[in-house]
Design a protein around this motif. Structure first.
Motif, short mmCIF file in Angstrom:
data_model
loop_
_atom_site.label_atom_id
_atom_site.label_comp_id
_atom_site.label_asym_id
_atom_site.label_seq_id
_atom_site.Cartn_x
_atom_site.Cartn_y
_atom_site.Cartn_z
N GLU A 127 2.97 -46.71 -33.23
CA GLU A 127 2.12 -46.44 -34.57
C GLU A 127 0.73 -46.13 -34.36
O GLU A 127 0.08 -46.91 -33.92
N TRP A 128 0.32 -44.99 -34.70
CA TRP A 128 -0.88 -44.48 -34.29
C TRP A 128 -1.87 -44.37 -35.62
O TRP A 128 -1.27 -43.98 -36.75
N SER A 129 -3.13 -44.84 -35.60
CA SER A 129 -3.92 -44.91 -36.50
C SER A 129 -5.47 -44.06 -36.31
O SER A 129 -5.91 -44.25 -35.37
N GLY A 130 -5.67 -43.06 -37.14
CA GLY A 130 -6.87 -42.44 -36.95
C GLY A 130 -7.10 -41.70 -38.31
O GLY A 130 -6.90 -42.15 -39.30
N VAL A 131 -7.63 -40.36 -38.22
CA VAL A 131 -8.02 -39.46 -39.22
C VAL A 131 -7.21 -38.27 -39.02
O VAL A 131 -7.09 -37.74 -37.80
N ARG A 132 -7.10 -37.46 -39.96
CA ARG A 132 -6.40 -36.44 -40.03
C ARG A 132 -7.42 -35.14 -39.26
O ARG A 132 -8.61 -35.17 -39.67
N LEU A 133 -6.86 -34.45 -38.19
CA LEU A 133 -7.77 -33.41 -37.66
C LEU A 133 -8.22 -32.52 -38.61
O LEU A 133 -9.40 -31.99 -38.66
N ARG A 134 -7.35 -32.34 -39.65
CA ARG A 134 -7.67 -31.21 -40.75
C ARG A 134 -8.99 -31.59 -41.47
O ARG A 134 -9.80 -30.67 -41.88
N ASP A 135 -8.98 -32.80 -41.49
CA ASP A 135 -10.28 -33.40 -42.39
C ASP A 135 -11.79 -33.23 -41.55
O ASP A 135 -12.71 -32.70 -42.06
N VAL A 136 -11.49 -33.39 -40.13
CA VAL A 136 -12.52 -33.26 -39.24
C VAL A 136 -12.71 -31.60 -39.00
O VAL A 136 -14.03 -31.11 -39.35
N VAL A 160 -6.37 -37.28 -35.08
CA VAL A 160 -7.29 -37.98 -34.02
C VAL A 160 -7.21 -39.57 -34.09
O VAL A 160 -7.72 -40.14 -35.04
N ALA A 161 -6.71 -40.25 -33.17
CA ALA A 161 -6.43 -41.58 -33.23
C ALA A 161 -7.20 -42.28 -32.44
O ALA A 161 -7.62 -41.95 -31.39
N PHE A 162 -7.63 -43.53 -33.16
CA PHE A 162 -8.27 -44.45 -32.22
C PHE A 162 -7.47 -45.86 -31.99
O PHE A 162 -7.98 -46.62 -31.30
#
Lengths: 398, 99
Positions: free
Chosen positions: A152-161, A206-208
């Motif tokens: 399970e990966w959590s982060g933000v959408r590359l699209r938003d960045v 982009v996951a952290f």
């Protein structure tokens, strides 16, 4: 002289005590080409060593039994041997490129707090998973079945960045660089690109975090790219730079590596990188793996046994898994486990009755929701990619 | 850090290998034979030497020739023509396990 089988058995000793250990692990050792001893890297449980430096270590079959692959059992794959430990506080993600309207640098704090947080489950499989089982064999890291895992990966959408940096009209690819470096500057640095549509896909992250914890160093801390459905080569670790570009990227790792003969596989096409001869590998093909038993495992006659494993594909999702115990003449449906979303793998179970003594050959094939099934025959290619042929194991009933 | 490594590599190959090597890889010794030390020195600059035995089952002389060429032309391995010839003879003689 110690045989490969004895070595692996000795190395796997700890595992064999576990209740989830697949039956007949010793037989797997005899079968897996170039099986290496298990070895624990910092922060990791023992993994099968395929190369010391750069570290290339695969998950033993036992590690692929849990629905989510634990972080400390997740495979490790690097091309280049200089892998800096990154201080999350001073880390910066540089977002720019010739087709970026507002280039910017982001801190980890900016990333975590400036964008909507997204979590998804996805399989990460190395393009070369199973290369060591390829026949005829080809050069490269000789992976068995374990250059993959589900998390399970959590982060933000590359699209938003990318949106914040402003995607100019005419952008065709997005290029990614990570902090890892070659030993000699003459060796091409590991940079990858994605078609702009795939970079802007809502599932590209982009996951952290991985399985609810900060990414382990050897899986790309502090942030990595997640490209659900596509092979691991695009999941750039230790991300440092994202460039929006108006022209196809011409780095070695796009133009000369991770390529397939054009038209050989029914995959999404990466058109700006395609030539008449070769094309980049893109999504994973529908595939499955038996995790409960290995070739040669012993079954007690008359006992009811549960065959189990995982099935996955490039993002359509798994429709069915079928099992044949009569030499592929008839196929029965296995029971599917929980749906983790179309990018996660799907557990399957099948009750096996073994009334007759002697060898029992079991074949498993998965079908995806777009109708694709696992083939009987390997499509040979120089990179040793996309081995998704129907898997069989022969069990010893007695 | 990288600069130091580079200088060390080009100036003193053995030392560079020692700088970059990880614990464990020293336990691998390549087979005895003419060209072994040269091979071990050059081929351990960028990665551990296990890339050699691990790929041996896939390799014949032509296979090794292609690999050496790739290491030099694509990855920038600092290996001269005569060295490449010696390394090829060594690998083809000791690590060509393709059946």
């Amino acid at each position: 002289m110690t045989t490969r089988r004895e070595l692996l058995l000795a190395a796997a000793g700890g595992w064999l005590l576990g209740s989830t250990a697949p039956a007949g692990v010793g037989a797997l050792a005899a079968e897996a080409p170039g099986a290496e001893p298990l070895e624990a890297l910092p922060g990791k449980k023992p993994l099968i060593r395929r190369a010391w430096r750069p570290p290339n270590y695969e998950t033993p079959l036992e590690g692929l039994v849990p629905l989510y692959t634990p972080n400390d059992l997740f495979f490790v794959r690097y091309h280049l041997a200089v892998i800096p430990e990154i201080d999350a506080d001073t880390w910066r993600l540089k977002v720019g490129g010739a087709a970026a309207q507002r280039p910017m640098d982001l801190t980890l704090h900016d990333l975590k707090h400036g964008f909507e947080r997204v979590t998804l489950t996805a399989v990460n499989q190395c393009s070369g998973n199973r290369r060591g089982l390829f026949s005829p064999r080809v050069p490269g890291v000789q992976w068995g079945n374990g250059a993959m895992g589900n998390a399970e990966w959590s982060g933000v959408r590359l699209r938003d960045v990318l949106g914040k940096a402003g995607v100019a009209a005419g952008a065709v690819e997005v290029v990614f660089n990570g902090a890892d470096l070659p030993v000699l500057p003459a060796t091409p640095d590991f940079l990858k690109s994605l078609p702009i549509e795939r970079a802007l896909d809502e599932n590209t992250l982009v996951a952290f975090e991985m399985n609810g914890k900060a990414l382990p160093h050897l899986n790309g801390a502090p942030a990595r790219l997640i490209v659900p459905g596509w092979t691991g080569t695009y999941w750039v670790k230790h991300l440092t730079e994202v460039r929006i570009e108006p022209a196809p990227f011409d780095g070695f790792w796009m133009k000369s590596a991770y390529r397939l003969p054009t038209g050989a596989f029914p995959s999404v096409r990466f058109k700006t990188q395609e030539t008449p001869e070769t094309t980049p590998i893109t999504e994973m093909l529908v595939n499955s793996l038996i995790t409960s038993h290995v070739n040669g495992a012993h079954l007690k006659r008359g006992a009811h046994v549960e065959l189990a494993g995982k099935a996955w594909d490039g993002g359509a999702g798994i429709a069915a898994v079928e099992v044949s115990i009569d030499g592929r003449q008839s196929w029965q449906a296995a029971t599917l486990g929980r749906d983790l979303g179309r990018f996660g793998w799907r557990e399957f179970r099948y009750r096996l009755d073994a009334p007759q003594p002697g060898p029992l050959t079991v074949a498993v094939r998965a079908r995806s929701r777009d109708g694709a099934t696992q083939p009987e025959k390997l499509t040979v290619n120089p990179g040793g990619y996309h081995d998704n042929i129907v898997q069989t194991v022969t069990l010893d009933v007695g | 850090m990288r600069r130091t490594l580079v200088i060390a590599c080009t100036a003193l190959l053995a030392a560079a290998a020692a700088v970059a090597a990880v614990a464990g890889e020293q336990s691998l010794t390549l087979h005895e034979g003419a060209g072994r030390d040269l091979t071990a020195g050059r081929c351990a600059i960028c990665h551990s030497l296990d890339y050699i035995p691990n790929n041996a089952p896939v390799m014949d002389r032509t296979g090794w020739q292609k690999i050496i060429q790739k290491m030099r032309e694509r990855f920038g391995a600092p290996i001269s023509d005569p060295e490449a010839q010696q390394i090829l003879d060594y690998l083809a003689g000791n690590y060509a396990g393709k059946s």
